[in-house]
Design an enzyme around this catalytic site. Structure first.
Site, short mmCIF file in Angstrom:
data_model
loop_
_atom_site.label_atom_id
_atom_site.label_comp_id
_atom_site.label_asym_id
_atom_site.label_seq_id
_atom_site.Cartn_x
_atom_site.Cartn_y
_atom_site.Cartn_z
N GLU A 41 0.85 -1.21 0.00
CA GLU A 41 0.00 0.00 0.00
C GLU A 41 0.87 1.25 0.00
OE1 GLU A 41 -2.90 -0.22 3.11
OE2 GLU A 41 -3.79 -2.02 2.26
N LYS B 270 -5.98 -5.17 -23.76
CA LYS B 270 -6.67 -5.29 -25.05
C LYS B 270 -5.63 -5.13 -26.16
CE LYS B 270 -11.13 -3.98 -23.11
NZ LYS B 270 -11.12 -3.16 -21.90
N1 DSN Z 1 -15.59 -5.78 -21.34
C1 DSN Z 1 -14.86 -4.83 -22.15
C2 DSN Z 1 -15.09 -5.08 -23.60
O1 DSN Z 1 -15.30 -6.21 -23.96
O2 DSN Z 1 -15.03 -4.16 -24.39
C3 DSN Z 1 -15.17 -3.46 -21.76
O3 DSN Z 1 -15.07 -3.35 -20.39
#
Ligand code: DSN
Length: 421
Positions: A53, A226
């Site tokens: 923390e 992503k």
């Molecule tokens: N769950 C993500 C997506 O699939 O775009 C967004 O949070």
């Protein structure tokens, strides 16, 4: 997984089955990707055992010599890759990052503005089912009913009428580039902070193949898993003037100890994203999406906004007399994994929406290019034309099996990283 197999054979078996599923199917959900083994190793390391923390040099627990250096590396790699003044790498994922952003920039009850979920925005942009719409007075902007593009006159009118403290750009299902300068201009006109949620396109931005919000937005939030191709996590980049407020909002206002194993994985992914080959990867994601879109449109697929600028494609299935859910289920039977998704102004309910959402980050990580996109467009169109025809599904599955074998999930991007070092 020798030890796991002995300790917990049930979980070990399920993980092994998931490994096989990921290997043998094609990942076309645009928010998913495949990380390198290096990211996996960092994420599955002893760092999971440590509490930390606080921030580097100001921790509430002893024993931080290595953690402080890891977090400092993640931060410096993030600021350098995105050209940001400051980075906080502790948010547990995108939703906590967005909540921390609101906490830093607004008081409970203040007005915030973002794109509606059913227009392509995210839950945390103030959608009615999200607590962000309860904590704040959330104003939602739509897309144009005909073009499905953001109409900046509408955004400006709403902003002038409601005077939000924060205006968020960014989406989970918007296939076009964002005009961050236009958002900044509107935010300045009404005295709001301009925020960009770049969760979907962070990797494209890092590689300079997507417009860059950093010069315009006071605060930029993102996930790390992503197009950026890191572990599941979150990150906030901001201008110096917001740095203290953002750090305090993440810890101690909202979170306790950071997930140090994730921080290390993020640091590794940021190093990989700084390699020259990552630029090629990101450019190929966009080329692949454009070629796939072209192939699908040639088979009379109705693409929201008429195509794509980025990594994702949103399809209105209504002209195919098939719900998005039924289309996604039929495609999965052939090993093509997409998700059912609402489309703007969808007449159908969210659990059985009219659309599907698909994208190319995962397939591009596996090395697929234009030729494979053309093949896949044809296979997908055949399946959607005859979703209950077992011979068509079997023929599609055969092509998917061949592609999955010819384009295995890569383990490493190491060569590229050493070039960048
Ligand atoms: N769950 C993500 C997506 O699939 O775009 C967004 O949070």
């Amino acid at each position: 997984m020798n030890v796991l197999t002995k300790t917990d054979p049930e979980i070990a078996k399920l993980i092994q089955q998931e490994d096989v599923r990921q290997r043998e199917t094609l990942r076309m959900i645009p928010s998913e990707n495949y990380v390198s083994k290096a990211v996996m190793e960092a994420t599955g390391s002893s760092l999971t055992n440590k509490y930390s923390e606080g921030y580097a040099g100001k921790r509430y627990y002893q024993g931080q010599a290595n953690i402080d250096e890891i977090e400092a590396l993640a931060i410096s790699r993030a600021t350098s890759l995105f050209g940001a003044d400051h980075a906080n790498v502790q948010p547990y994922s995108g939703s906590p990052a967005n909540l921390a952003m609101y906490v830093a920039l607004a008081e409970v009850g203040d007005t915030i503005m973002g794109m509606a979920l059913d227009m392509g925005g995210h839950l945390t942009h103030g959608w009615k089912a999200s607590q962000t719409s309860k904590f704040y007075n959330a104003v939602q902007y739509p897309v144009d009913p005909k073009t499905h593009l953001i109409d900046f006159d509408v955004v400006r009118d709403l902003a002038k009428k409601h005077k939000p403290k924060v205006i968020v750009s960014g989406a989970t299902a918007y296939p076009r580039f964002f005009d961050y300068a236009a958002f900044k201009e509107i935010a300045d006109e009404v005295g709001a902070v301009c925020v960009a949620d770049i969760a979907h396109v962070a990797g494209l931005i890092a590689a300079d193949v997507h417009p860059d919000p950093v010069p315009h937005a006071g605060v930029v939030t993102t996930t790390t898993h992503k197009t950026l191709r890191g572990p599941r996590g979150g990150m906030i980049l901001c201008k110096e003037e917001y740095a203290k407020a953002i750090d305090r909002a993440v810890f101690p206002f909202l979170q306790g100890g950071p997930h140090n194993h994730t921080t290390a994985g993020i640091a590794v992914a940021l190093k990989e994203a700084a390699a020259p080959s990552f630029k090629e990867y990101a450019a190929q994601i966009i080329t692949n999406a454009a070629v796939l879109a072209e192939g699908l449109m040639a088979r009379d697929w109705n693409l929201i906004s008429g195509g794509t600028d980025n990594h994702l494609i949103l399809v209105d299935m209504q002209n195919k007399n098939l719900s998005g859910k039924d289309a996604a289920v039929a495609l999965e039977r052939a090993g093509i994994v997409v998700n059912a998704n609402s489309i703007p102004y969808d007449p159908a309910p969210p659990f059985k929406p009219s659309g599907i959402r698909l994208g190319t980050p995962g397939l591009t990580t596996r090395g697929m290019k234009e030729e494979q996109m053309r093949i896949l467009a044809s296979v997908m169109a055949d399946i959607v034309d005859a979703p209950e025809d077992e011979a068509v599904i079997a023929a599609g599955k055969k092509v998917v099996d061949e592609l999955a074998e010819a384009f295995p999930i890569p383990e490493s991007f190491v060569e590229e990283v050493s070039q960048a070092a």
